[in-house]
Motif scaffolding. Structure first.
Motif, PDB file in Angstrom:
ATOM      1  N   MET A   1       0.771  -1.175  -0.066  1.00 57.41           N
ATOM      2  CA  MET A   1       0.005  -0.078  -0.060  1.00 57.41           C
ATOM      3  C   MET A   1       0.863   1.329   0.176  1.00 57.41           C
ATOM      4  N   PHE A   2       0.433   2.260  -0.923  1.00 59.66           N
ATOM      5  CA  PHE A   2       1.391   3.333  -0.886  1.00 59.66           C
ATOM      6  C   PHE A   2       0.890   4.242  -0.005  1.00 59.66           C
ATOM      7  N   GLY A   3       1.591   5.323   0.406  1.00 56.10           N
ATOM      8  CA  GLY A   3       1.338   6.170   1.331  1.00 56.10           C
ATOM      9  C   GLY A   3       0.438   7.499   0.723  1.00 56.10           C
ATOM     10  N   SER A   4      -0.143   8.112   1.735  1.00 63.18           N
ATOM     11  CA  SER A   4      -1.282   9.382   1.308  1.00 63.18           C
ATOM     12  C   SER A   4      -1.205  10.406   2.261  1.00 63.18           C
ATOM     13  N   ILE A   5      -1.186  11.707   1.732  1.00 63.24           N
ATOM     14  CA  ILE A   5      -1.394  12.626   2.749  1.00 63.24           C
ATOM     15  C   ILE A   5      -2.563  13.393   1.981  1.00 63.24           C
ATOM     16  N   GLU A   6      -3.561  13.748   2.684  1.00 63.62           N
ATOM     17  CA  GLU A   6      -4.629  14.643   2.070  1.00 63.62           C
ATOM     18  C   GLU A   6      -5.144  15.707   3.004  1.00 63.62           C
ATOM     19  N   ILE A   7      -5.407  17.033   2.583  1.00 67.96           N
ATOM     20  CA  ILE A   7      -5.993  17.648   3.363  1.00 67.96           C
ATOM     21  C   ILE A   7      -7.512  17.764   3.301  1.00 67.96           C
ATOM     22  N   LEU A   8      -8.195  17.833   4.265  1.00 67.50           N
ATOM     23  CA  LEU A   8      -9.619  17.611   4.163  1.00 67.50           C
ATOM     24  C   LEU A   8     -10.394  18.745   4.537  1.00 67.50           C
ATOM     25  N   GLY A  21      -1.373   4.656   5.122  1.00 64.50           N
ATOM     26  CA  GLY A  21      -0.583   3.964   4.060  1.00 64.50           C
ATOM     27  C   GLY A  21       0.938   4.064   4.756  1.00 64.50           C
ATOM     28  N   GLU A  22       1.896   3.566   4.070  1.00 68.04           N
ATOM     29  CA  GLU A  22       3.226   3.781   4.173  1.00 68.04           C
ATOM     30  C   GLU A  22       3.970   5.175   3.737  1.00 68.04           C
ATOM     31  N   ASP A  24       6.782   7.182   3.501  1.00 68.53           N
ATOM     32  CA  ASP A  24       8.465   6.877   3.478  1.00 68.53           C
ATOM     33  C   ASP A  24       8.777   7.905   2.407  1.00 68.53           C
ATOM     34  N   CYS A  25       9.912   7.731   1.875  1.00 69.60           N
ATOM     35  CA  CYS A  25      10.523   8.540   0.658  1.00 69.60           C
ATOM     36  C   CYS A  25       9.577   8.709  -0.530  1.00 69.60           C
ATOM     37  N   MET A  26       8.724   7.920  -0.659  1.00 67.33           N
ATOM     38  CA  MET A  26       7.591   8.142  -1.793  1.00 67.33           C
ATOM     39  C   MET A  26       6.526   9.284  -1.512  1.00 67.33           C
ATOM     40  N   ILE A  27       6.324   9.647  -0.287  1.00 69.91           N
ATOM     41  CA  ILE A  27       5.324  10.632   0.035  1.00 69.91           C
ATOM     42  C   ILE A  27       5.958  12.016  -0.022  1.00 69.91           C
ATOM     43  N   THR A  28       7.329  12.063  -0.145  1.00 69.86           N
ATOM     44  CA  THR A  28       8.101  13.525   0.141  1.00 69.86           C
ATOM     45  C   THR A  28       7.506  14.511  -0.827  1.00 69.86           C
ATOM     46  N   SER A  29       7.297  14.230  -2.135  1.00 65.91           N
ATOM     47  CA  SER A  29       6.880  15.239  -3.037  1.00 65.91           C
ATOM     48  C   SER A  29       5.415  15.932  -2.816  1.00 65.91           C
ATOM     49  N   ALA A  51      -4.652   5.746   9.941  1.00 66.68           N
ATOM     50  CA  ALA A  51      -4.508   4.562   9.051  1.00 66.68           C
ATOM     51  C   ALA A  51      -2.931   4.179   8.621  1.00 66.68           C
ATOM     52  N   VAL A  52      -1.951   4.756   9.275  1.00 70.54           N
ATOM     53  CA  VAL A  52      -0.683   4.778   8.795  1.00 70.54           C
ATOM     54  C   VAL A  52      -0.253   3.300   9.116  1.00 70.54           C
ATOM     55  N   THR A  53       0.329   2.834   8.083  1.00 69.51           N
ATOM     56  CA  THR A  53       0.930   1.198   8.397  1.00 69.51           C
ATOM     57  C   THR A  53       2.332   1.168   8.567  1.00 69.51           C
ATOM     58  N   PHE A  54       2.825   2.142   8.087  1.00 68.81           N
ATOM     59  CA  PHE A  54       4.404   2.177   8.291  1.00 68.81           C
ATOM     60  C   PHE A  54       5.084   3.370   8.054  1.00 68.81           C
ATOM     61  N   VAL A  55       5.975   3.710   8.638  1.00 66.86           N
ATOM     62  CA  VAL A  55       6.586   5.283   8.606  1.00 66.86           C
ATOM     63  C   VAL A  55       8.341   5.101   9.007  1.00 66.86           C
TER      64      VAL A  55
END
Length: 121
Positions: A1-8, A21-22, A24-29, A51-55
């Motif tokens: 599962m990929f990570g996600s950051i959302e402003i609600l 989700g996860e 990691d470096c994939m959510i930096t951008s 809902a964070v599964t890995f950090v």
């Protein structure tokens, strides 16, 4: 599962961000993309981390840069154990107000618009 950051919600009274989700470096951008709106909101960021599964360190760094860009001390809601561990060993636990229990925000905060993300407010 990929990570996600959302402003609600980026209102002037509340900045509600959901992490999932996860992280990691994939959510930096994605975190960098959101710094502008967070800075413009200039209010406390409430980050729902339930809902964070890995950090890892890179994910935590990106999330911290985002969360603190408003200039206010962010609130981290329900971070998982591994995230709390990383906060502790890196000293970033001092940067956040850590709230392991969303119920406190739900009960008192919903009427004022301060409930945790995704918890019935």
């Amino acid at each position: 599962m990929f990570g996600s950051i959302e402003i609600l919600d980026a209102s002037t009274q509340r900045l509600q961000i959901v992490l999932s989700g996860e992280l990691d470096c994939m959510i930096t951008s994605r975190a960098r993309e959101l710094i502008g709106p967070v800075r413009e909101a200039a209010t406390v960021a409430y980050l729902d981390a339930s809902a964070v599964t890995f950090v890892d360190a890179s994910g935590l760094s990106a999330v911290t840069a985002l969360a603190t860009s408003s200039g206010r001390k962010p609130v981290l809601i329900q971070p998982p154990a591994n995230m709390r561990f990383l906060l502790q060993i890196t000293g970033l636990n001092e940067v956040y107000t850590v709230d392991p229990e969303p119920q406190a925000h739900d009960a008192a905060g919903c009427a004022e618009g301060h409930g945790a993300a995704g918890h019935g407010c």
